[in-house]
Motif scaffolding. Structure first.
Motif, short mmCIF file in Angstrom:
data_model
loop_
_atom_site.label_atom_id
_atom_site.label_comp_id
_atom_site.label_asym_id
_atom_site.label_seq_id
_atom_site.Cartn_x
_atom_site.Cartn_y
_atom_site.Cartn_z
N GLY A 288 0.53 -0.95 -0.39
CA GLY A 288 0.06 -0.55 0.06
C GLY A 288 0.42 1.02 -0.10
N ILE A 289 1.66 1.30 1.35
CA ILE A 289 2.66 2.38 0.96
C ILE A 289 3.81 1.84 1.88
CG2 ILE A 289 1.26 4.32 1.21
CD1 ILE A 289 1.78 4.50 4.15
N GLU A 290 5.02 2.37 1.59
CA GLU A 290 6.56 2.05 2.78
C GLU A 290 7.01 3.99 2.04
OE1 GLU A 290 8.41 -1.04 -0.42
OE2 GLU A 290 9.24 -1.75 1.84
N ASP A 291 7.51 3.00 4.00
CA ASP A 291 8.45 4.18 4.20
C ASP A 291 8.11 5.41 3.82
OD1 ASP A 291 10.12 2.15 5.71
OD2 ASP A 291 11.19 1.92 3.08
N VAL A 292 6.79 5.78 4.05
CA VAL A 292 6.74 6.93 4.23
C VAL A 292 7.15 8.24 5.33
CG1 VAL A 292 4.07 9.24 4.25
CG2 VAL A 292 4.67 6.81 2.62
N THR A 293 7.80 8.77 5.75
CA THR A 293 7.99 9.93 6.39
C THR A 293 8.29 10.85 6.33
OG1 THR A 293 10.13 8.31 6.93
CG2 THR A 293 10.34 10.40 7.98
N LEU A 294 6.93 11.83 6.84
CA LEU A 294 6.82 13.38 6.79
C LEU A 294 5.99 13.97 7.61
CD1 LEU A 294 3.34 13.40 6.51
CD2 LEU A 294 3.36 12.55 4.65
N SER A 295 6.62 15.14 8.08
CA SER A 295 6.51 15.78 9.55
C SER A 295 5.31 17.12 8.51
CB SER A 295 7.57 16.90 9.71
OG SER A 295 6.96 17.32 10.97
N VAL A 296 4.61 17.49 9.05
CA VAL A 296 3.34 18.70 9.15
C VAL A 296 3.56 19.92 10.27
CG1 VAL A 296 1.56 19.53 8.47
CG2 VAL A 296 2.22 17.51 7.16
N GLU A 297 4.01 21.16 9.75
CA GLU A 297 3.45 21.81 11.14
C GLU A 297 2.93 22.60 11.59
OE1 GLU A 297 6.28 21.93 12.92
OE2 GLU A 297 7.23 20.27 11.44
N PRO A 298 2.39 23.02 12.95
CA PRO A 298 1.16 23.62 12.88
C PRO A 298 0.95 24.28 12.37
CG PRO A 298 2.04 23.09 15.05
CD PRO A 298 3.32 22.61 13.79
N GLY A 299 -0.02 25.15 11.66
CA GLY A 299 -0.68 25.86 10.95
C GLY A 299 -0.80 26.19 9.22
N GLU A 300 0.05 25.25 9.14
CA GLU A 300 0.35 24.58 7.80
C GLU A 300 -0.56 23.99 6.91
OE1 GLU A 300 5.01 23.40 5.43
OE2 GLU A 300 3.69 21.68 7.64
N VAL A 301 -0.82 24.23 5.37
CA VAL A 301 -1.78 23.58 4.91
C VAL A 301 -0.57 22.60 4.02
CG1 VAL A 301 -3.42 23.85 2.91
CG2 VAL A 301 -3.18 25.59 4.79
N PHE A 302 -1.23 21.58 4.14
CA PHE A 302 0.19 20.66 3.70
C PHE A 302 -0.78 19.81 2.63
CE2 PHE A 302 2.53 16.60 2.95
CZ PHE A 302 3.67 17.37 2.70
N GLY A 303 -0.34 19.81 0.96
CA GLY A 303 -1.03 18.89 -0.12
C GLY A 303 -0.02 17.91 0.06
N PHE A 304 -1.32 16.26 0.05
CA PHE A 304 -0.45 15.77 -0.41
C PHE A 304 -1.10 15.27 -1.68
CE2 PHE A 304 -0.14 10.45 0.95
CZ PHE A 304 0.79 10.31 1.56
N LEU A 305 0.23 14.71 -3.01
CA LEU A 305 -0.30 15.22 -4.55
C LEU A 305 -0.15 13.54 -4.98
CD1 LEU A 305 -1.37 16.45 -6.12
CD2 LEU A 305 0.89 17.38 -6.57
N GLY A 306 -0.91 12.54 -5.35
CA GLY A 306 -0.05 11.65 -6.18
C GLY A 306 -1.74 11.41 -7.43
N PRO A 307 -1.06 10.49 -8.45
CA PRO A 307 -2.44 10.16 -8.95
C PRO A 307 -3.35 8.65 -8.38
CG PRO A 307 0.02 8.88 -9.50
CD PRO A 307 0.00 9.51 -8.08
#
Lengths: 259, 295
Positions: free
Chosen positions: B18-37
């Motif tokens: 499904g997913i593999e080794d997804v490492t990410l961080s989203v900071e407070p107040g941020e609008v984070f887009g998660f883009l993919g087909p």
């Protein structure tokens, strides 16, 4: 948790009538026609083989309570209530997973355990309501026809179905812990319901096969109309249902919610 | 402390990744887009973060809380719009709202009525009778009515008409101003570009890149078409940094350009130009850039 139970009961209002009315009307009809068939019936029963009478719990049928037990409460009502029970938990859990409702509910601060517990509790209330509607209609049938049904005996008979059906609701939860497909849950537990009924029947027909009845919850069902509710069996079967539901909740907690 | 932090988050469905080794961080107040087909792993990532799926390995923390052990505490603080929102066919939006409000211990419907008015959402009809777009509006209201600290939105504009998409994008901006963190998955580059501060790109279950929106678009290949009033030296243009697939025909030069366009613009300016078109990069073009970087 009350909010979840109330919401599920609201969704199941129709089901209470859809199941309670036909079961109640059939029972009312059985009770209402008893005075007119009493004589012919007694004669016919006398000609039945003993084993058959034993297997289906057919006694002398010398009163309307025994007739209600034989016609409705030994087969139709428990099987229908058992099926309704599994169908209800399946629609409340796997059906909710399939429709996306569970995703939304589990976006709120509520644990999966509570969702399962509320589904089980709502099914228990729904079953009680269906049996109460059936009992009320049966009592009406008796009153209108003058059949003289003992309300206490009828109450015991219908109430005794409740823990039995709850076991199948709990089995539904156990299966939901392994599969979130409504058809799989309903189909497999309905199969177990029929298998348990047949196992109990076979065990009663052939004393040599009595051991197979130990795997069937019907062994502990008895004939409450005649003998009254056996508190030990009633409490024991209810406890088994609650225990199975708890096991199912644990399995459900570990299950991935896919759609 | 990051609002969302995943470390090597991995989810296998049996043998299927499904997913593999997804490492990410989203900071407070941020609008984070998660883009993919479609099928890239966006929904799997979100569902694993929210404890609807259990990770095969790795972890996710939201507000510093473990997504598995403290999921109820996490969900108290979030609003979630699942992909392909549904709540059964018979229930109305108002019934769903009433239940969720009670589960959250909120008197009344919070700001649901205002949102319903804004999105022209019908809360009284059974959801089974609503079109996909109108159902999606109800889903948005259910995700937003309680003023969450973190909004998780899986393909939120799918099914919405263009006017409502605009309204939604405006709302996301307002949520950011309110201090809300937003995690929004999409396969629409335009949408992400307009509202997001940073973007994570996922493909085939792996996080390919995390970039600021400006950097992302700057790196992406763009198709450039230039019409000249005089002959040009195609070889010179072809040799410019970032220029690929250059073709010439009838006084028009078409090529792909990536990275800093300054040198290209200066080279073009030496000729008499009658028309220039720089097409917005498509999602595939963005992906292509990152794949080439990784190879």
């Amino acid at each position: 948790m009350t909010a979840l139970i109330v919401a599920q009961l609201r969704d199941r209002r129709r089901s209470v009538l859809a199941w309670g009315l036909p079961l109640g009307l059939m029972s009312a009809l059985v009770v209402a026609i008893y005075p007119s068939v009493e004589e012919a019936l007694a004669e016919a029963i006398r000609s039945y083989p003993e084993a058959l009478k034993e297997a289906f719990g057919i006694g002398d049928l010398s009163n309307v309570e025994q007739y209600l037990e034989a016609e409705m409460l030994s087969l139709i009502v428990p099987l229908a209530a058992g099926y309704l029970a599994v169908r209800s938990v399946a629609s409340g859990l796997s059906g909710a997973a399939e429709s996306g409702r569970l995703d939304v509910l589990l976006s709120a601060p509520v644990s999966r355990r509570r969702v399962v517990a509320s589904g089980f509790a709502a099914t228990a209330v729904e079953l009680a309501a269906v049996l109460a509607v059936s009992l009320a209609l049966t009592a009406c049938g008796s009153w209108l026809s003058g059949a003289g049904l003992s309300l206490g005996a009828a109450l015991a008979g219908f109430a005794n179905v409740w823990p039995l059906a709850l076991v199948f609701a709990a089995l539904g939860i156990v299966v939901t812990g392994a599969s979130l497909r409504t058809n799989v849950v309903t189909g497999s537990v309905a199969g177990v319901l029929v298998a348990m009924y047949v196992a109990d029947l076979v065990g009663r027909l052939d004393p040599g096969l009595d051991w197979v009845r130990y795997g069937s919850v019907f062994r502990y069902y008895g004939a409450a109309v005649e003998d009254g509710i056996d508190p030990l069996a009633f409490g024991g079967v209810t406890a088994v249902a609650v225990g199975l539901a708890a096991l199912g909740a644990l399995a459900f907690e570990r299950h991935d919610l896919t759609r | 402390m990051a609002t969302i932090e995943t470390e090597d988050l991995t989810k296998f469905y049996g043998a299927k990744r499904g997913i593999e080794d997804v490492t990410l961080s989203v900071e407070p107040g941020e609008v984070f887009g998660f883009l993919g087909p479609n099928g890239a792993g966006k929904t799997t990532t979100i569902r694993t973060m929210l404890d609807l799926l259990h990770p095969s390995r790795g972890s996710a923390r939201l507000f510093g809380l473990d997504s598995r052990r403290e999921s109820v505490a996490i969900r108290r603080r979030i609003g979630n719009l699942p992909g392909d929102f549904g709540f059964g066919k018979r229930a109305s939006g108002r019934e769903a709202l009433s239940l969720l409000a009670r589960l959250r211990g909120i008197e009344g419907g919070g700001r649901a009525e205002r949102l319903a008015e804004r999105f022209h959402a019908d809360l009284d009809r059974p959801l089974g009778e609503l079109s996909r777009g109108n159902r999606q509006k109800v889903g948005l209201i259910l995700a937003l009515f309680h003023n969450p600290e973190l909004l998780v939105l899986d393909e939120p504009t799918s099914g919405l008409d263009p006017l409502m998409q605009e309204e939604f994008l405006a709302l996301v901006g307002e949520e950011r101003e309110r201090g809300c963190t937003v995690f929004v998955s999409s396969h629409e580059l335009d949408e992400v570009e307009r509202v997001c501060d940073r973007v994570g790109i996922i493909r085939d279950g792996r996080l390919v890149a995390v970039e600021g929106v400006a950097e992302l678009l700057g790196k992406a290949q763009r198709r450039v078409s230039v019409e000249f009033a005089e002959p040009v030296d195609a070889a010179e243009l072809r040799s410019l940094p970032g220029v690929t697939e250059l073709e010439t025909a009838d006084g028009r030069v078409v090529f792909r350009a990536s990275g800093d366009l300054d040198a290209i613009v200066k080279a073009l300016a030496r000729y008499r130009v009658t028309d220039v078109e720089i097409a917005h990069p498509t999602l595939e073009e963005v992906f292509l850039t990152y794949y080439e970087e990784r190879l």
